[in-house]
Design an enzyme around this catalytic site. Structure first.
Site, PDB file in Angstrom:
ATOM      1  N   HIS A 186      -1.273   1.486   7.491  1.00 38.32           N
ATOM      2  CA  HIS A 186      -2.037   1.798   6.365  1.00 38.32           C
ATOM      3  C   HIS A 186      -1.577   2.795   5.865  1.00 38.32           C
ATOM      4  O   HIS A 186      -2.267   3.334   6.475  1.00 38.32           O
ATOM      5  CB  HIS A 186      -3.316   0.576   6.481  1.00 38.32           C
ATOM      6  CG  HIS A 186      -4.300   0.776   4.823  1.00 38.32           C
ATOM      7  ND1 HIS A 186      -3.614  -0.041   3.139  1.00 38.32           N
ATOM      8  CD2 HIS A 186      -4.908   1.305   3.680  1.00 38.32           C
ATOM      9  CE1 HIS A 186      -4.623   0.534   2.056  1.00 38.32           C
ATOM     10  NE2 HIS A 186      -4.898   1.377   2.599  1.00 38.32           N
ATOM     11  N   CYS A 242       0.973  -1.267   0.067  1.00 39.81           N
ATOM     12  CA  CYS A 242      -0.063  -0.060  -0.204  1.00 39.81           C
ATOM     13  C   CYS A 242       0.889   1.251  -0.637  1.00 39.81           C
ATOM     14  O   CYS A 242       0.631   2.040  -0.484  1.00 39.81           O
ATOM     15  CB  CYS A 242      -0.849  -0.164   1.281  1.00 39.81           C
ATOM     16  SG  CYS A 242      -0.327  -0.693   2.842  1.00 39.81           S
TER      17      CYS A 242
END
Length: 1283
Positions: A313, A59
């Site tokens: 994330h 990510c």
């Protein structure tokens, strides 16, 4: 994102807003949406922008790649490099070839993100070019680190090409550090280049605050920290500062949110609020005067990190500069606040985007910027405006109002001393009619800044701050109507409002990298909305070819996805028998398979059936949906009656079965269709007059009455209905009566494949079918038998165990005979009394003996149960087994006994039986029941009632208590006479009544129970008698009855005011019963209460605010106490330690300032020192003032001390222990604590032994072990040498 499970969870979260699919079409839906390799990937969403698939933990790479893609200058410069400069991938393996793989794969990825009609693409080819061939995709890395390493890899890959300076032209800037000598004026410079500015977060309110600290403020070298000037050749005073010498076209700023705590020796993430503007003017921080075209920047990308410093994330908020996507208004999130009055209109509600907007609007309406009001007045205004309070609406999410105002100090000014709040003077509420502007306080806050601090800052290069503000530096107002921001979250791309950037100022999810681009970099009109702009024609044609192939694949897959297979049944192949459709015996192939597009109409389906069947299709035929039920095929809706309906709307799905018939009858029998006509299949067992069995399977409509079933069975068996006995077989046979004939099969709860038996009434006395049917339903149960009827065992608990299989319907008596036969205890070897069985388990222990008349199933003996065979007679059907013990004995192996009694025996006879068993005589005993925990319960006061009437069950435990049972509603209270309280003043007087009573008590001391451990006080008390009294009488009446008992001992006590009634707990005097007019029930006096009475010298009328304490003066040398004294402490005016010390001082004649007191905890053998109120405030962290402003002092009647009647207070003179080494404990306390320690150690060893016996931890224990963090791996991108 260090764990793979966390990674996929993040990926799943991003798709929650997508369309949902049913479980039946899950596989095809996955293919349709790109969730499987079996189908083509899904097309782009409505935004027209493409996402990037997460390979596991990439990510951070996805967020940076999207930022680079939507940096037009970087994208176009990359595509200006042709194949002659970069080479071809096909030539990579050729010796001597220079193929620049990373730029080529970046071009391929960018072209697919721009033009390929897919919702998301993969970065696998790009990461392969990085040399990531192992598990690098599953390693979480820092996006700031990737930014530097990727730029370095691109630079190294472009050596010798026209794009060699690509990174430096766009991202390179320089900083100059200057040290100026204050004597000679010499300037020493050191310049350093940067590709991204690092900005500290800790101790700074925002980006402009950090820039001011670094590039406007200077550091002075003086005193011991002087600077050595090379020109002066000596230590001199000097100033040090830094400036921006050159600025890049694209300004990257890395926020240092990860820090290290040197006290805890661990990393942590800074989650405090950190502002950054949408437009940034760096003219103040530059070395030379620069034009606005060079220094004015506009924010276009925010890389966001959610999580902690150990994992999380990444996603990015990116501004679509060229307008390549389609922006749709996202769903707004508002706080809906109901109006104050419930009588107002239902739609009259105030909607605010945030509490900040709500408070700002209230302050603006009250007086505008600069207007001040108290915080409590603001709370009232909030309630009047919205109808709800701050605590109810916002406290759970935002904390207290004061904390909230302090947090947003750039908008509100809060004076903590006066508790006054006002709006910042530079805050103005926009009056624009635009809804976004009128409700967007948070967006306005991004650009609203107070520069009063900047004007006061000392700087060498002074500038006019007002002119900077006019230019729009730092607080430049952005265009709130901009609609080109998107959230790129791996595969998912969604439009966002510009004000959502405010949410990334602080918290676990906050901004991590900022990308600004010069506002002067204007884009050509041809680039707006044109993803082909700047791309080579070869790449455009290549992507167009891929899109064409994708389109063909989607069409083919769409047809495949909507094509279903159905089966066609023809009516001529079926016959109607026993109430159901059955396939004829001479038919082999009875179905025809047909493929049809479910989007077509039913007319097309009929035509397709006609084409497949050919001549077998009869004109005028109809199609109905048919389903296979236990009772056979059943017809439902006739779809041919609605030919214009689509196949999907007709509820025809994959695997559906259709029936072709004339629409009226099959095999000459009129068919009923629909759900209400569904049939139930019953198994009928019929026994004729000769005892011969006949099995019949027949289907009956579920709504048919049982009378119709009876008639059909009568016709099948040729027995008249009146002579037919029908029995339903469930767990036991149930005869169907005439009243059941009016009920339907559904009402009788008959299900498919249920069994019923039918036989003529002449065979009622021979229930052959019932008995045989029940036997077929019986299950074998395996039980383990522990034989305690033998003496051949090696150890005390080592009894032989055998296994026996039995049927659930077999009686306990038959089971016992099988066991005795198997172990050889028959004939003369039978156990005493014939032997009996009882259940045993590790948790519940041995249960009462089993009744031999009941079955194994009724006794709830399950598979692999454990039973014990022991000597003794089993209980009969009218008997129960009870256990009992003497009330003052523990229910251990020696104290608990067992007896079998008749359940119709009276309580009185049962009591006599138990007394005989305990070798007790007399009538001063009664029975008391216990609950399932073994605690005392109801007293069995009705002697004439039977055990069955008293609800005494098999296995209950009874207590034999001392004392004659009182009548119902009465109490039998044991009363003990205790010595009078010791008061030193009375000892010096002449012989008085109390002295005489004490002498009499010593002579009467003869009633103490020898088995009970007695304290010093117990050894001087006298048992008076059991007082029988009603619970509804008062305490004064009880005292009167006790007074009569005292006077019977030749002790003339004047009145009840000369006696004190107290409760005895653990041989200690505790509660004093003061309220003479209250009933015993109100005072919570019950049959288990032990009472003590003390005779007083004078009349006493204790108030509710007095506490009767026992004080003991400490002898520090001997570590003991002097004789106990009684102290009555009046707490009417004060309950503080100072008040108690004053009372003790008055009694013991010790100055208050020399006293130290402590409370004794008898159960723990410890003493707790009672501090003064001031000491308590310091140690407990109390602020010392209540809301009203009064001093908050320690209340000894409340926690943690909770002084009450009977508490023992130790008193120590500080002069006796000047070093304060004495801890108030005695030798008895040390012995008691050692016993408690031994008990705790024994329990600990027992728990450890239990754990050691377990060979392996269960799965839930293994999960408790702390999971080690994954080791961090360095981020490496491999690049070939092109020099």
């Amino acid at each position: 994102m260090f764990g793979i499970d966390r990674l996929f969870e993040e990926e799943d979260d991003s798709s929650q807003n997508g369309p949902s699919t049913s479980s039946s079409n899950k596989k095809k839906a996955q293919q349709h949406h790109g969730g499987s390799d079996c189908g083509p990937p899904s097309a782009r969403p409505t935004t027209g922008l493409c996402g990037i698939k997460n390979q596991g933990a990439t990510c951070y790479l996805n967020a940076l790649i999207q930022t680079l893609l939507y940096t037009p200058e970087f994208r176009e410069a990359l595509f200006r490099l042709d194949a002659q400069q970069l080479g071809c991938l096909e030539d990579r393996e050729k010796p001597g070839s220079k193929v620049r793989v990373i730029p080529i794969q970046l071009q391929n990825l960018f072209s697919r993100l721009l033009l390929l009609d897919q919702a998301s693409v993969s970065t696998t080819q790009l990461t392969d070019s990085f040399g990531w061939t192992g598990s690098e995709e599953f390693q979480q890395h820092d996006v700031q680190e990737l930014n530097r390493i990727l730029f370095s890899a691109i630079e190294a890959s472009l050596v010798g090409t026209s794009g060699e300076q690509l990174i430096q032209n766009l991202y390179k800037g320089s900083i100059v550090n200057k040290i100026t000598c204050e004597e000679c004026g010499r300037i020493s410079e050191r310049m350093e280049d940067f590709f991204d500015l690092t900005a500290a977060v800790a101790n700074y309110s925002g980006l402009e605050d950090f820039l001011t600290s670094c590039y406007l403020e200077t550091e002075r070298f003086e005193g011991r920290n002087k600077y050595r000037c090379e020109e002066c050749n000596k230590l001199v005073n000097a100033t040090k500062g830094a400036k921006l010498r050159s600025l890049p076209q694209i300004l990257s700023i890395s926020l240092l949110r990860f820090s290290f705590d040197y006290e805890k020796m661990q990393r942590y993430k800074e989650t405090s609020k950190y502002n950054f503007p949408l437009q940034l003017d760096l003219s103040l921080f530059c070395e030379k005067e620069e034009s606005e075209e060079t220094t004015l920047y506009e924010l276009y990308s925010v890389v966001i990190h959610r999580g902690s410093c150990y994992g999380g994330h990444y996603h990015a908020y990116i501004k679509d500069v060229d307008g390549l996507g389609h922006w749709n208004s996202p769903i707004e999130e508002y706080s809906v606040i109901p109006p104050k009055s419930t009588t107002e209109k239902e739609n009259d509600k105030m909607i605010f985007g945030s509490p900040m907007e709500c408070l700002s609007m209230i302050l603006a309406e009250q007086g505008g910027p600069g207007f001040s009001m108290a915080v409590d007045k603001l709370c009232q205004a909030l309630i009047q405006t919205t109808g709800v309070s701050w605590n109810k609406q916002f406290k759970k999410q935002h904390g207290t109002l004061t904390k909230f105002l302090k947090k947003y100090n750039d908008l509100f000014t809060l004076d903590s001393s006066s508790n006054i709040v006002s709006l910042q003077k530079n805050h103005t509420q926009s009056q624009d009619t635009n809804d976004v502007q009128s409700h967007d306080v948070k967006s306005h806050n991004v650009q609203s800044h107070d520069h009063s601090d900047l004007s006061n800052t000392k700087r060498s290069n002074k500038k006019d701050l007002n002119s900077v503000k006019e230019k729009g530096a730092l607080n430049k107002q952005p265009n709130l109507k901009s609609k080109n921001w998107f959230d790129f979250n791996d595969s998912y791309v969604r439009p966002i409002n510009e004000k959502e950037i405010n949410n990334q100022f602080s918290g676990r999810e906050s901004a991590y990298m900022l990308f600004y681009r010069r506002k002067s970099l204007q884009r050509p009109k041809e680039a707006f909305g044109n993803p082909d702009y700047g791309l080579p024609m070869s790449i455009i044609q290549q992507i167009a070819k891929l899109n064409s192939e994708l389109s063909i694949q989607r069409i083919e897959h769409d047809v495949e996805l909507n094509t279903i297979a159905v089966s066609i049944h023809q009516s001529q192949h079926y016959e109607y028998r026993f109430g159901r459709l059955n396939l004829k015996n001479d038919v082999n192939s009875y179905t025809t398979t047909l493929n049809i597009d479910r989007r077509k109409e039913v007319t097309d389906l009929i035509i397709a059936v006609q084409e497949v069947l050919g001549e077998a299709f009869l004109e005028g035929s109809h199609l109905s949906i048919v389903k296979e039920l236990p009772a056979g095929l059943h017809l439902y809706d006739m779809i041919s009656r609605n030919p214009s309906c689509t196949v999907s709307d007709a509820e025809i799905v994959e695997g559906s079965q259709l029936f072709l018939w004339d629409g009226n009858a099959v095999d000459g029998h009129e068919m009923k269709t629909g759900e209400n006509a569904e049939s139930i299949l019953l198994n009928i067992t019929f026994v004729d007059a000769n005892g011969k069995k006949q099995q019949i399977t027949h289907a009956f409509p579920k709504h048919s009455k049982f009378r119709e079933v009876r008639l059909i069975i009568s016709r099948l068996t040729e027995v008249q209905p009146d002579f037919l006995l029908i029995t339903r077989i469930i767990s036991k046979p149930v005869a169907m009566s005439a009243s059941d004939d009016t009920l339907s099969l559904l009402e009788l709860k008959l299900l498919n494949c249920d069994t019923i038996s039918a036989e003529a009434k002449s065979r009622v006395g021979k229930p052959v079918i019932v008995e045989s049917t029940l036997k077929t339903n019986e299950k074998l149960v395996k039980v383990h038998i522990e034989n305690r009827c033998t003496e051949n065992k090696e150890q005390e608990d080592d009894w032989p165990v055998i296994e026996v299989e039995t049927e659930s319907s077999q009686t306990i008596e038959k089971l016992k005979s099988v066991i005795l036969k198997k172990i050889g205890l028959t004939g003369n070897k039978k156990p005493e009394g014939g032997g009996r069985l009882r259940r045993c388990s590790e948790t519940a222990g041995c249960q009462p003996p089993l009744f031999e008349q009941q079955s194994v199933g009724a006794a709830e003996i399950k598979h692999n149960s454990c039973l014990t065979l022991e000597p003794g007679a089993p209980p009969k059907h009218n008997q129960i087994t009870v256990t009992f013990s003497l009330g003052n004995q523990p229910a251990k192996s020696g104290g608990r006994k067992e007896i079998i009694v008749n359940k119709t025996i009276t309580v009185e006879k049962c009591l006599n039986t138990l007394l005989t068993n305990l070798d007790l005589k007399g009538q001063l005993y009664h029975l008391q029941k216990t609950n399932w925990l073994g605690e005392t319960a109801d007293v069995m006061d009705d002697l004439d009632a039977s055990l069955d009437q008293e609800n005494v069950k098999d296995g209950d435990h009874l207590l034999v208590q001392a004392g004659k049972v009182p009548p119902r509603g009465f109490l039998c209270l044991p009363v003990w006479m205790y010595p009078p309280p010791y008061i030193p003043d009375t000892e010096t007087e002449e012989p008085s009544l109390l002295n005489w009573i004490s002498t009499v008590m010593k002579g009467l001391f003869n009633n103490t129970d020898e088995d009970e451990a007695m304290s010093e006080m117990d050894q001087t008390n006298v048992f008076l008698d059991n007082v029988e009294i009603s619970q509804d009488l008062t305490v004064d009446t009880l005292k009167t009855s006790i007074l009569k008992q005292i006077n019977s001992l030749d002790m003339e006590v004047p009145s009840t005011h000369h006696i004190r009634l107290r409760q005895v707990e653990n041989s200690m005097l505790t509660k004093v019963f003061r309220s003479n007019e209250q009933t015993l029930r109100r005072q919570k006096i019950n049959s288990a209460t032990k009472l003590a009475v003390q005779v007083l010298q004078e009349e006493e009328n204790l108030k509710q605010n007095t506490i009767v304490l026992v004080i003991q003066r400490r002898n520090v040398i001997s570590k003991s106490y002097n004789r106990s004294e009684e102290l009555i402490w009046d707490t009417t005016r004060s309950q503080t330690p100072e008040s108690l010390k004053q009372a003790v001082s008055d009694r013991l004649k010790i100055p208050v300032d020399r006293l130290m007191i402590a409370k004794h905890h008898l159960d723990k053998f410890t003493w707790t020192v009672i501090p003064s109120s001031s000491q308590w405030q310091k140690t407990s962290g109390q602020k010392g003032k209540k809301k009203g402003g009064q001093n908050q002092k320690l209340n000894l009647k409340q926690a943690p001390y909770q002084l009450k009647d009977g508490d023992v207070i130790g008193v120590k003179d500080i002069q006796d222990d000047t070093e304060n080494k004495d801890d108030f404990c005695t030798q008895e306390d040390d012995i008691g604590k050692e016993k408690l320690r031994q008990i705790a150690e024994a329990k600990r060893k027992m728990r450890q032994e239990t754990k050691d016996r377990n060979v392996e931890d269960p799965p839930w224990e293994k999960k408790k072990h702390k999971k080690e963090r994954r080791k961090e791996v360095a981020l490496v991108i491999k690049v070939d040498d092109f020099k």
